[in-house]
Design a protein around this motif. Structure first.
Motif, PDB file in Angstrom:
ATOM      1  N   GLU A 164       0.777  -1.618  -0.044  1.00 21.59           N
ATOM      2  CA  GLU A 164       0.506   0.031  -0.004  1.00 21.59           C
ATOM      3  C   GLU A 164       0.665   1.227   0.368  1.00 21.59           C
ATOM      4  OE1 GLU A 164      -3.885   1.688   1.953  1.00 21.59           O
ATOM      5  OE2 GLU A 164      -2.474   1.063   3.380  1.00 21.59           O
ATOM      6  N   THR A 165       0.556   1.861  -0.794  1.00 21.19           N
ATOM      7  CA  THR A 165       1.012   3.254  -1.246  1.00 21.19           C
ATOM      8  C   THR A 165       0.272   4.397  -1.174  1.00 21.19           C
ATOM      9  OG1 THR A 165       3.602   2.215  -2.181  1.00 21.19           O
ATOM     10  CG2 THR A 165       3.720   4.459  -2.427  1.00 21.19           C
ATOM     11  N   LYS A 166       0.996   5.685  -0.615  1.00 22.13           N
ATOM     12  CA  LYS A 166       0.096   7.011  -0.899  1.00 22.13           C
ATOM     13  C   LYS A 166       0.973   7.511  -0.655  1.00 22.13           C
ATOM     14  CE  LYS A 166      -4.312   8.552   0.463  1.00 22.13           C
ATOM     15  NZ  LYS A 166      -4.754   8.979   1.370  1.00 22.13           N
ATOM     16  N   ASP A 167       0.419   8.264  -1.768  1.00 22.44           N
ATOM     17  CA  ASP A 167       1.863   9.924  -1.649  1.00 22.44           C
ATOM     18  C   ASP A 167       3.253   9.849  -1.650  1.00 22.44           C
ATOM     19  OD1 ASP A 167      -0.215  11.256  -1.968  1.00 22.44           O
ATOM     20  OD2 ASP A 167      -0.691  11.960   0.270  1.00 22.44           O
ATOM     21  N   GLY A 168       3.602   8.451  -2.855  1.00 19.84           N
ATOM     22  CA  GLY A 168       4.666   8.678  -2.722  1.00 19.84           C
ATOM     23  C   GLY A 168       5.458   7.757  -1.325  1.00 19.84           C
ATOM     24  N   LYS A 169       4.852   7.481  -0.300  1.00 14.61           N
ATOM     25  CA  LYS A 169       4.726   6.669   0.833  1.00 14.61           C
ATOM     26  C   LYS A 169       4.371   4.758   1.045  1.00 14.61           C
ATOM     27  CE  LYS A 169       5.160  10.973   3.560  1.00 14.61           C
ATOM     28  NZ  LYS A 169       4.832  11.309   5.146  1.00 14.61           N
ATOM     29  N   LYS A 170       5.846   4.611   1.158  1.00 13.45           N
ATOM     30  CA  LYS A 170       4.924   3.151   1.760  1.00 13.45           C
ATOM     31  C   LYS A 170       4.622   2.712   3.126  1.00 13.45           C
ATOM     32  CE  LYS A 170       7.750   0.094  -0.718  1.00 13.45           C
ATOM     33  NZ  LYS A 170       8.722  -1.077  -0.924  1.00 13.45           N
ATOM     34  N   TYR A 171       3.434   2.677   3.123  1.00 16.57           N
ATOM     35  CA  TYR A 171       2.496   2.055   4.549  1.00 16.57           C
ATOM     36  C   TYR A 171       2.796   0.602   4.904  1.00 16.57           C
ATOM     37  CZ  TYR A 171       0.720   6.482   3.915  1.00 16.57           C
ATOM     38  OH  TYR A 171       0.307   8.102   3.963  1.00 16.57           O
ATOM     39  N   TRP A 172       3.156  -0.505   4.431  1.00 15.57           N
ATOM     40  CA  TRP A 172       2.997  -1.675   4.110  1.00 15.57           C
ATOM     41  C   TRP A 172       2.957  -2.946   3.288  1.00 15.57           C
ATOM     42  CZ3 TRP A 172      -0.007  -4.872   1.837  1.00 15.57           C
ATOM     43  CH2 TRP A 172      -1.793  -4.548   1.435  1.00 15.57           C
ATOM     44  N   GLU A 173       4.442  -3.861   3.306  1.00 15.06           N
ATOM     45  CA  GLU A 173       3.802  -4.621   1.649  1.00 15.06           C
ATOM     46  C   GLU A 173       3.868  -5.950   2.491  1.00 15.06           C
ATOM     47  OE1 GLU A 173       7.839  -3.924   0.392  1.00 15.06           O
ATOM     48  OE2 GLU A 173       8.932  -4.488   2.931  1.00 15.06           O
ATOM     49  N   ILE A 174       3.438  -7.419   1.617  1.00 19.17           N
ATOM     50  CA  ILE A 174       3.106  -8.334   2.280  1.00 19.17           C
ATOM     51  C   ILE A 174       3.794  -9.526   1.207  1.00 19.17           C
ATOM     52  CG2 ILE A 174       1.600 -10.127   2.685  1.00 19.17           C
ATOM     53  CD1 ILE A 174      -0.231  -8.155   3.911  1.00 19.17           C
ATOM     54  N   TYR A 175       5.031 -10.500   1.830  1.00 15.04           N
ATOM     55  CA  TYR A 175       5.276 -11.056   0.848  1.00 15.04           C
ATOM     56  C   TYR A 175       4.690 -12.911   0.941  1.00 15.04           C
ATOM     57  CZ  TYR A 175       8.509  -8.048   0.334  1.00 15.04           C
ATOM     58  OH  TYR A 175       9.359  -7.085  -0.334  1.00 15.04           O
ATOM     59  N   ALA A 176       4.205 -13.575  -0.057  1.00 13.70           N
ATOM     60  CA  ALA A 176       3.257 -14.851   0.403  1.00 13.70           C
ATOM     61  C   ALA A 176       4.400 -15.580  -0.914  1.00 13.70           C
ATOM     62  CB  ALA A 176       2.098 -14.157   1.008  1.00 13.70           C
TER      63      ALA A 176
ATOM     64  N   PHE B 222      -4.573 -10.739  14.789  1.00 13.37           N
ATOM     65  CA  PHE B 222      -3.837  -8.853  14.348  1.00 13.37           C
ATOM     66  C   PHE B 222      -5.009  -8.576  13.920  1.00 13.37           C
ATOM     67  CE2 PHE B 222      -0.175 -10.987  16.090  1.00 13.37           C
ATOM     68  CZ  PHE B 222      -0.348  -9.593  17.241  1.00 13.37           C
ATOM     69  N   ILE B 223      -5.393  -6.828  14.157  1.00 18.45           N
ATOM     70  CA  ILE B 223      -6.208  -6.440  13.195  1.00 18.45           C
ATOM     71  C   ILE B 223      -5.500  -5.158  12.650  1.00 18.45           C
ATOM     72  CG2 ILE B 223      -8.366  -5.692  12.755  1.00 18.45           C
ATOM     73  CD1 ILE B 223      -9.771  -7.443  14.399  1.00 18.45           C
ATOM     74  N   TYR B 224      -5.378  -4.726  11.339  1.00 18.56           N
ATOM     75  CA  TYR B 224      -4.542  -3.202  10.743  1.00 18.56           C
ATOM     76  C   TYR B 224      -5.761  -2.576  10.228  1.00 18.56           C
ATOM     77  CZ  TYR B 224      -1.529  -0.610   8.177  1.00 18.56           C
ATOM     78  OH  TYR B 224      -1.225   1.036   7.671  1.00 18.56           O
ATOM     79  N   GLU B 225      -6.416  -1.197  10.661  1.00 16.91           N
ATOM     80  CA  GLU B 225      -7.487  -0.893   9.834  1.00 16.91           C
ATOM     81  C   GLU B 225      -6.728   0.371   9.171  1.00 16.91           C
ATOM     82  OE1 GLU B 225     -10.214  -0.197  12.927  1.00 16.91           O
ATOM     83  OE2 GLU B 225     -10.988  -2.004  11.956  1.00 16.91           O
ATOM     84  N   GLY B 226      -5.448   0.540   8.824  1.00 19.14           N
ATOM     85  CA  GLY B 226      -5.026   1.720   8.476  1.00 19.14           C
ATOM     86  C   GLY B 226      -3.887   2.823   8.609  1.00 19.14           C
ATOM     87  N   ASN B 227      -3.269   2.686   7.967  1.00 22.27           N
ATOM     88  CA  ASN B 227      -2.317   4.416   7.986  1.00 22.27           C
ATOM     89  C   ASN B 227      -2.492   4.938   9.710  1.00 22.27           C
ATOM     90  OD1 ASN B 227       0.556   5.400   9.003  1.00 22.27           O
ATOM     91  ND2 ASN B 227      -0.085   7.349   7.381  1.00 22.27           N
ATOM     92  N   LYS B 228      -2.138   5.395  10.202  1.00 22.47           N
ATOM     93  CA  LYS B 228      -2.159   7.030  11.638  1.00 22.47           C
ATOM     94  C   LYS B 228      -3.777   5.887  12.464  1.00 22.47           C
ATOM     95  CE  LYS B 228       0.746   9.784   9.702  1.00 22.47           C
ATOM     96  NZ  LYS B 228       1.335   9.810  10.986  1.00 22.47           N
ATOM     97  N   LYS B 229      -3.611   4.461  12.008  1.00 23.17           N
ATOM     98  CA  LYS B 229      -5.293   3.758  13.005  1.00 23.17           C
ATOM     99  C   LYS B 229      -4.025   3.102  14.101  1.00 23.17           C
ATOM    100  CE  LYS B 229      -8.639   5.030  10.322  1.00 23.17           C
ATOM    101  NZ  LYS B 229      -9.826   3.816   9.180  1.00 23.17           N
ATOM    102  N   PRO B 230      -4.721   2.740  15.576  1.00 24.71           N
ATOM    103  CA  PRO B 230      -3.692   2.047  15.948  1.00 24.71           C
ATOM    104  C   PRO B 230      -4.048  -0.111  15.634  1.00 24.71           C
ATOM    105  CG  PRO B 230      -5.664   2.723  17.111  1.00 24.71           C
ATOM    106  CD  PRO B 230      -5.432   3.376  15.954  1.00 24.71           C
TER     107      PRO B 230
END
Length: 203
Positions: free
Chosen positions: A71-83, A149-157
């Motif tokens: 997930e990338t937004k405004d040139g910033k990467k927030y997460w990546e997953i390899y499988a 684990f639950i991740y709901e997006g950047n800037k969220k716990p």
């Protein structure tokens, strides 16, 4: 030899009764056979429809190997997953992933990495859910293991749920029911029945 009229009537009545019984038995056999055929046909049709529906759903899955999701937004990467492999739902909104590893980023730096036996990613909301005793590790080597684990997006716990174990090598060992990790994954709050063990220096 003479046969009386009464004897003839009796014989005719007897023959008629025998024929009635024969036809009654024949009709009964035919009715039972028809009912059995109807029930069998209904069962076979239902089984066929069920199998067809399952195959139809199975055919809707889009399987993918060697996955790399980011997930990338405004040139910033927030997460990546390899499988190694996974598949998408029929509407391609949900990605179902097997054994995977990944990273969470903050300001282009990895702030936490994870390993998960099973995960889902919602492409519309960006929600990531890790299952089956997944493991999250901070950059200071603090590790967190939980059922989910639950991740709901950047800037969220990030929420850790079920049999949470938090360990920092040679410093602390904490268990609890669930935990909330800060948005930058540098702090956490653990809830429920909490047990804390502190390591003595040098031990």
């Amino acid at each position: 030899m003479k046969i009386s009229w009464e004897e003839i009537k009796t014989k005719i009545n007897f023959d008629i009764k025998k024929k009635d019984k024969f036809y009654l038995i024949l009709v009964s056999v035919i009715v039972i056979a028809l009912l059995w055929a109807f029930v069998s046909a209904a069962f076979i049709t239902r089984t066929f429809k069920k199998n067809a529906a399952e195959n139809k759903l199975d055919n809707k899955k889009v399987y993918v190997e060697d996955l790399l999701l980011t997930e990338t937004k405004d040139g910033k990467k927030y997460w990546e997953i390899y499988a190694d492999k996974g598949y998408y739902s029929d509407d391609k909104k949900i990605a179902y992933i097997g054994d995977s590893i990944g990273n969470f980023y903050e300001n282009d730096e990895v702030i936490a990495s994870f390993q998960s036996p099973r995960a889902t990613i919602n492409s519309e909301t960006g929600k990531i859910t890790l299952y089956d005793r997944s493991k999250l590790m901070y950059k200071d080597f603090t590790s967190i293991v939980a059922d989910e684990f639950i991740y709901e997006g950047n800037k969220k716990p990030v929420y850790a749920k079920g049999n949470v174990v938090i360990e920092k090598p040679q410093e602390l060992y904490i268990t609890g029911d669930d935990a909330v990790l800060s948005e930058d994954m540098t702090h956490f709050t653990i809830n429920g029945k909490v047990v804390t063990k502190m390591y003595e220096k040098g031990k």
